[in-house]
Write a protein that holds these residues in place. Sequence first.
Motif, PDB file in Angstrom:
ATOM      1  N   MET A 216      19.866  15.784   1.956  1.00 48.63           N
ATOM      2  CA  MET A 216      18.879  15.233   1.034  1.00 48.63           C
ATOM      3  C   MET A 216      19.263  13.808   0.712  1.00 48.63           C
ATOM      4  SD  MET A 216      18.181  18.315  -1.567  1.00 48.63           S
ATOM      5  CE  MET A 216      19.564  19.401  -1.300  1.00 48.63           C
ATOM      6  N   VAL A 217      18.275  12.970   0.624  1.00 46.24           N
ATOM      7  CA  VAL A 217      18.478  11.552   0.356  1.00 46.24           C
ATOM      8  C   VAL A 217      17.739  11.221  -0.927  1.00 46.24           C
ATOM      9  CG1 VAL A 217      18.066   9.247   1.272  1.00 46.24           C
ATOM     10  CG2 VAL A 217      18.658  11.111   2.824  1.00 46.24           C
ATOM     11  N   PHE A 218      18.415  10.564  -1.849  1.00 45.46           N
ATOM     12  CA  PHE A 218      17.741  10.206  -3.103  1.00 45.46           C
ATOM     13  C   PHE A 218      18.438   9.000  -3.731  1.00 45.46           C
ATOM     14  CE2 PHE A 218      21.060  12.453  -5.480  1.00 45.46           C
ATOM     15  CZ  PHE A 218      21.460  13.414  -4.568  1.00 45.46           C
ATOM     16  N   ASP A 219      17.926   8.540  -4.849  1.00 44.26           N
ATOM     17  CA  ASP A 219      18.449   7.322  -5.502  1.00 44.26           C
ATOM     18  C   ASP A 219      18.466   6.133  -4.552  1.00 44.26           C
ATOM     19  OD1 ASP A 219      18.851   8.868  -7.722  1.00 44.26           O
ATOM     20  OD2 ASP A 219      21.024   8.950  -7.556  1.00 44.26           O
TER      21      ASP A 219
ATOM     22  N   PHE B 188      28.157  21.850  -3.089  1.00 45.18           N
ATOM     23  CA  PHE B 188      28.106  21.093  -1.843  1.00 45.18           C
ATOM     24  C   PHE B 188      28.624  19.682  -2.047  1.00 45.18           C
ATOM     25  CE2 PHE B 188      24.918  24.373  -1.611  1.00 45.18           C
ATOM     26  CZ  PHE B 188      25.281  24.987  -0.436  1.00 45.18           C
ATOM     27  N   LEU B 190      28.630  15.788  -2.501  1.00 42.68           N
ATOM     28  CA  LEU B 190      27.667  14.803  -2.997  1.00 42.68           C
ATOM     29  C   LEU B 190      28.262  13.435  -2.697  1.00 42.68           C
ATOM     30  CD1 LEU B 190      25.099  14.132  -4.650  1.00 42.68           C
ATOM     31  CD2 LEU B 190      26.544  14.138  -6.668  1.00 42.68           C
ATOM     32  N   SER B 197      22.226   8.323  -2.372  1.00 40.54           N
ATOM     33  CA  SER B 197      23.150   9.447  -2.405  1.00 40.54           C
ATOM     34  C   SER B 197      22.718  10.479  -1.379  1.00 40.54           C
ATOM     35  CB  SER B 197      23.165  10.071  -3.788  1.00 40.54           C
ATOM     36  OG  SER B 197      23.600   9.134  -4.742  1.00 40.54           O
ATOM     37  N   LEU B 198      23.667  11.315  -0.953  1.00 36.99           N
ATOM     38  CA  LEU B 198      23.413  12.279   0.104  1.00 36.99           C
ATOM     39  C   LEU B 198      24.186  13.546  -0.195  1.00 36.99           C
ATOM     40  CD1 LEU B 198      23.184  11.366   3.782  1.00 36.99           C
ATOM     41  CD2 LEU B 198      24.712  13.215   3.156  1.00 36.99           C
ATOM     42  N   THR B 199      23.566  14.710   0.067  1.00 42.96           N
ATOM     43  CA  THR B 199      24.269  15.986  -0.045  1.00 42.96           C
ATOM     44  C   THR B 199      23.899  16.818   1.159  1.00 42.96           C
ATOM     45  OG1 THR B 199      24.759  17.862  -1.446  1.00 42.96           O
ATOM     46  CG2 THR B 199      22.512  17.043  -1.520  1.00 42.96           C
TER      47      THR B 199
END
Lengths: 312, 312, 312, 312, 312, 312
Positions: A216-219, B188, B190, B197-199
Amino acid sequence: MTNNIHPLADVKTKNIGSNTNIWQFCVVFAGAKIGANCNISAHVLIEDDVVIGDGVTIKSGVQLWDGVRLEDNVFIGPNVTFSNDLYPHSKVHPSHLLLTTVKVGASIGANATILPGLTIGEGAMVGAGAVVTSSVPVNAVVVGNPAQIVGYTNTTLEKNVKSSPLASDRKPPYSDSTSVSGVNVHRFPLIPDMRGSLTVGEFGQHIPFIPKRYFMVFDVPSKEIRGEHAHRTCHQFLICLRGNCSVLADDGVNRTEVLLDSPDKGLYLPPMVWGVQYKYTQDALLLVFASHNYDAADYIRSYSEFMQLVKS
Amino acid sequence: MTNNIHPLADVKTKNIGSNTNIWQFCVVFAGAKIGANCNISAHVLIEDDVVIGDGVTIKSGVQLWDGVRLEDNVFIGPNVTFSNDLYPHSKVHPSHLLLTTVKVGASIGANATILPGLTIGEGAMVGAGAVVTSSVPVNAVVVGNPAQIVGYTNTTLEKNVKSSPLASDRKPPYSDSTSVSGVNVHRFPLIPDMRGSLTVGEFGQHIPFIPKRYFMVFDVPSKEIRGEHAHRTCHQFLICLRGNCSVLADDGVNRTEVLLDSPDKGLYLPPMVWGVQYKYTQDALLLVFASHNYDAADYIRSYSEFMQLVKS
Amino acid sequence: MTNNIHPLADVKTKNIGSNTNIWQFCVVFAGAKIGANCNISAHVLIEDDVVIGDGVTIKSGVQLWDGVRLEDNVFIGPNVTFSNDLYPHSKVHPSHLLLTTVKVGASIGANATILPGLTIGEGAMVGAGAVVTSSVPVNAVVVGNPAQIVGYTNTTLEKNVKSSPLASDRKPPYSDSTSVSGVNVHRFPLIPDMRGSLTVGEFGQHIPFIPKRYFMVFDVPSKEIRGEHAHRTCHQFLICLRGNCSVLADDGVNRTEVLLDSPDKGLYLPPMVWGVQYKYTQDALLLVFASHNYDAADYIRSYSEFMQLVKS
Amino acid sequence: MTNNIHPLADVKTKNIGSNTNIWQFCVVFAGAKIGANCNISAHVLIEDDVVIGDGVTIKSGVQLWDGVRLEDNVFIGPNVTFSNDLYPHSKVHPSHLLLTTVKVGASIGANATILPGLTIGEGAMVGAGAVVTSSVPVNAVVVGNPAQIVGYTNTTLEKNVKSSPLASDRKPPYSDSTSVSGVNVHRFPLIPDMRGSLTVGEFGQHIPFIPKRYFMVFDVPSKEIRGEHAHRTCHQFLICLRGNCSVLADDGVNRTEVLLDSPDKGLYLPPMVWGVQYKYTQDALLLVFASHNYDAADYIRSYSEFMQLVKS
Amino acid sequence: MTNNIHPLADVKTKNIGSNTNIWQFCVVFAGAKIGANCNISAHVLIEDDVVIGDGVTIKSGVQLWDGVRLEDNVFIGPNVTFSNDLYPHSKVHPSHLLLTTVKVGASIGANATILPGLTIGEGAMVGAGAVVTSSVPVNAVVVGNPAQIVGYTNTTLEKNVKSSPLASDRKPPYSDSTSVSGVNVHRFPLIPDMRGSLTVGEFGQHIPFIPKRYFMVFDVPSKEIRGEHAHRTCHQFLICLRGNCSVLADDGVNRTEVLLDSPDKGLYLPPMVWGVQYKYTQDALLLVFASHNYDAADYIRSYSEFMQLVKS
Amino acid sequence: MTNNIHPLADVKTKNIGSNTNIWQFCVVFAGAKIGANCNISAHVLIEDDVVIGDGVTIKSGVQLWDGVRLEDNVFIGPNVTFSNDLYPHSKVHPSHLLLTTVKVGASIGANATILPGLTIGEGAMVGAGAVVTSSVPVNAVVVGNPAQIVGYTNTTLEKNVKSSPLASDRKPPYSDSTSVSGVNVHRFPLIPDMRGSLTVGEFGQHIPFIPKRYFMVFDVPSKEIRGEHAHRTCHQFLICLRGNCSVLADDGVNRTEVLLDSPDKGLYLPPMVWGVQYKYTQDALLLVFASHNYDAADYIRSYSEFMQLVKS
């Protein structure tokens, strides 16, 4: 030599290709190298450490300082301004000049400013008046001060499936092909009720592979460009869960841009498709399913390598 | 008969179980049915069409109107008020009375108000002063005006893994077991950087199954209760990507409640665990991976059926 | 004995003070202790382990369960409901009862609900219909479900200096006295200009001491009550820099409430003034200057100790 | 006298109408006045200065203190609690009692609390568990703690024209009649384009009069009730330009409630229609066109006067 | 004369310093004054009322109109454009020309535009492509259209103490020195709990002086620059309580920039340090403690005076 | 011929008006047409398909490409850059050139960039450094990248009646005249109270006509320009109910700009006044009353037609 060098120009170099014109009041230093079939309009200045390819157009009022490289078929608009020193001070000469390279087929619009040390990618387009402060990717279109990417040249914008009149007759899940080979826009059921909304997809069925990994990519800052690579064997599936972002997909022949703006909308990117994600809204959260575990060797990060592989 | 009916009470029914006490100034109509081992405090009124199970406690100031049913081991606090007509008007009798049922083992706190036609579920707890306007699920705890669910009885609240002092020594991915059999809280990696950011998680590895299906839940009103079922064979994995929500997990023996509040935190629910999701924030988006495709027959939607299956 | 016990009441205790009336259909257990000059209206029930002071009024429909203590001059409105078990279950008796104490001079409004184990402070006022879920401080006024503090009894609300018509004629800095001895509301210069706003104060001059310490309070939940102590020797000066909060100041004779809602407004609290801060907005940031370094022995945290010191 | 007074009740008054029943353990003081055809359930207390009309129902656990007036056909639910002193203190008797009046045909739901000094209007409905802190208008329905108006009794809720399936086949401008005589909901053209949206109406055509006056209402606290009057000769036309509000229209026979939530939606109120506006959102802005200039004599502000005029 | 004036240039002035070069196709009017050691690239035009200092570099495509003054060691990039009339109209000559002064050592980047009547301060740097619409302070760096200050030349950016890896091992309060003499960044305890968060500092201990005065700055437009002065004897301590801002500190030898972004972080500025505050966020609130009362004579508001005092 | 063509210029055209000067190092092609009384500074290039009116000023560093048209009295600042191809590529010639027209009396500031195919309206002013990406209306002032309208030339800004010191002495309703004939700013009563605010106007009295029609404009993108027409016979009255917008009114002699920012403020526009609305905030809602029903023939949409009608 079949060049046309205007008698009112002051040209010292002998290194000029055939069929190249140089007009009035130009100044060209002895070390400059200029290709064939170029057209250099009046009032242009070209220093010694400059290399110009074939088929290049340079409009009036442009100076090419030491360190500028223009590849074949480049277009430089009028009063475009280059520089070769980030922090210029009178009488302080930088220990080494910053090179500026304009790659094959790129165009720079009227009165744009190019900061030193940058590369303008193949086929890129710099808008008139833009102030370019970082390198411009392959095929990108940039405008503004500072310049930001607003699109890619020769790119189809996929109709937003949501608002398509045809779409209303169809019941999700379904998918639509795009102009790019193998890339499909998927639509999933969206079931709102009094207790909340729900959307659902099945792996191996509507999503054409079984994932080994998600991320997941965010911010993401809104001006950020992500992706810019292709995979050799990995399939990907992208859904923007909140906010929205745009995805450019390029199979080496066609390019398409898809706006991901709804949790019931997904984009399938097969292997050997060059992908770029950008125009993130501040709140965007992008979920990506991948068919393979992470493998650095699966990434093609150079666009020219990608194009060679496509062609072979 | 071994009942203790106080001489200052006015009791007309003969239908009273053994070891039941009825105290001063109570009024009990002739048609009322009252079980054994009940205790009915002073100043209570019980009409004809009322059925009371065994082991029930009714404190002072309560009236049980025609249509009230109290199952075994119910507790009714002082001044709790029932009603049997939603839109009462003097001298206008409703065509039919609305029944109110308080199920086995439920307790209603002091001075609560119960609107007509509702069911208070098994083991539920109505808080003091609550005004109950819709039925209360099994084991739920409700408070306020109007009453809303704030928890479930006998439930462990899992420590938020994020703030656990031990957690800081561990490098995700990892998982922690809970008091409920087979239910684990996962953490998970982070990875924030300048570009966002990526998870990331891997199916079959950190997530203990390969999904066949995903679904997403969003736009849930904050007072909404979702889930309220168990699966016979399907595994589920829940991640709350934005906002947060709480998940109740119940294996028939223990109950735990887990707050999902970060995109790098997941909850694994194996088959034969009763699950409820609630306390959604307005912006919550819950992603669920499921090990099987949708199969209506896989759902156990009745809590008593679930308990029977657990016991067998 | 000059009590008036109505013949239709069922009263077993002999422990009743003089001039106390008990009306029809009351039930009073043998162990109850009831003071003099009380009035107990019809339909009241009083169990064994109950102690009632002198001059107490109890209206109809009230039950006083084992564990209730009513001090002198308490008022209990009609249908007010007490309880002595937080999680009541039929036939499950708690290992120990929770005591409920209503302190001298407190009043509980009609149909209020009091959860078990709480203390209603001296002179406090519980509003009609309130559901009281935590103890009520001295002199506080609470309403709602759940009950929250909305004020203090017999408290002057200081006019907001900002909107005072007189104020507009005066040039800050200046200060206004309040009804509470030594407590002043200060106004500082506020100088807005195109580049931003500025406010300024001088220690030892407008602020009547040289600080040894400052602290800042923020992120306070809006229902939180802070302070509730006096200092023996420390002076304090409070400014709410953003958002707003209210400060109650009490010298043992008068009480005043001041709204701090502007960075150019300050409140001086001298030693031996009881202070409470509450009604914080979500964004409130309270800056406090203190004349002394921290010294636990300087705090008076009991209101009755404070009152004794004031009187001596 | 044909009253049925239960022998276990303690009734001192002789002032009771025929066919009135009073049940066990009631206490009625000598000064109380009770009408005919009343039903007074067990455990009720009625003081001296109380007047009760005909056809009144009072359920168990209710006390009517000095100062309570119940008009004909009132319904008082179980454990409803009245009071006659805003700031009760034991042994401190208020200089004068506050009167509480429940008007003809009103109903008060189970366990509601009524603060002193209020009037519950004709036909009004107080929800179960409500804590009523201000007077309740004619026909209003109130719930909650504190109680707020949520509707009016016997009122049609007009379907929102916007979402009506039929509406999509019709091209604005058009209007729909309602259940209230002469009151119409109008729909105007709404023309969105890239440059902004536009809506338009023509006076004397779609709006059935030529205005002499307009006024705008805004910044209305969400709990505020406005209007509550009819006009003798003035026509009005209401449009809610932002936010939304609800309008109750009442011709003396039928009542309807219309949600105004879009600038292309209007409501026509002819003369001799009682109108109320409420449920304003914080940002609501209501534009009203009036057919006449302001004339105080044109307003009918008493609902009973309005009803008399309607009937004559 | 040792000047090098290219024969293809049209130079009329005789007022040129030694070692100055003027290249092809330049036009220089008879009244122009040009210093020594200058380099004037091809295609430059210089009108009569122009004064150029020593050591100045002017790149191609620049025009210096009447009223332009370039001090020593100025750098003017290619195609930089000056003007001398704010509202130019053909054939309408302004009553007086607006002067433009570029001070000692300033540099103007490629293709920048300078509006008339402005001063570019000593050592300032105008970014390439900037459109300068107001005067530029000493040492400031400006970019954009319109140009805004983004930093100061030769300035260290202090690491944010908060995210420093070392910091996590230390327990506040503590302080770190910076590259500027006597300027320290302080860290205070931050204690969050259920009731809110608290931070505390002690004067004379962690804050290295006893304040005589405080002031607060807020509502600062984000593009605003504040401070721009030094104190002769006053010490200051700055804490940004909400939002954030940046502080430039300059002891005449080194410059540092500190981001204040947390209520538990403070900056100590001793006397004889030049300070500037800028990059305020919209919500920033800056609290400043000062060691002395206000004294206008304590301010040094001219940077050159400050530098002289530092050197002496 | 009385032209002054500098001998260092290379001018091929014979088509030049009298009293026109062309300076050093200019290049003018044979097909160019140049009017009388022009001044063409050094280093200008003019291609064949260019037409220049009388009294035009062109500063240095400008190129006029094929397709540029400059009408009489135009001012082109130094280094202003034109273009004639939106997507230029070297050696790819567009099928047809895009024309650029600069209308009578317009001025283009230093270093501005003009995209191809646009018209710069009569009397318009393009700010220095602007990048013009869409046509500029008559008299508009544009700045920025991309350029946006920030005002109109020679326009009075009406003082905001709200903040006028005189206004506080007057009691609405009243109106103030403006510099534009017949255009008045009206102020209506604004009556705030605890229940909401109200404002009111009477048609035919404070609003100087009886409306036949209203329309509302909303959701206008902030950069949108609306209106740009006059009416022959229709009167209009504008009120901005939420947000704000600015209205330009022009009677052919004077221009004024009025900010509409309050629901109690209106603007009267009589017939034969040119009106423009712009600077809409995102939430702006503009209510317009019109004295006539819609009639397309009543609109004058060309500014030059309007000016002719005004003059006749």
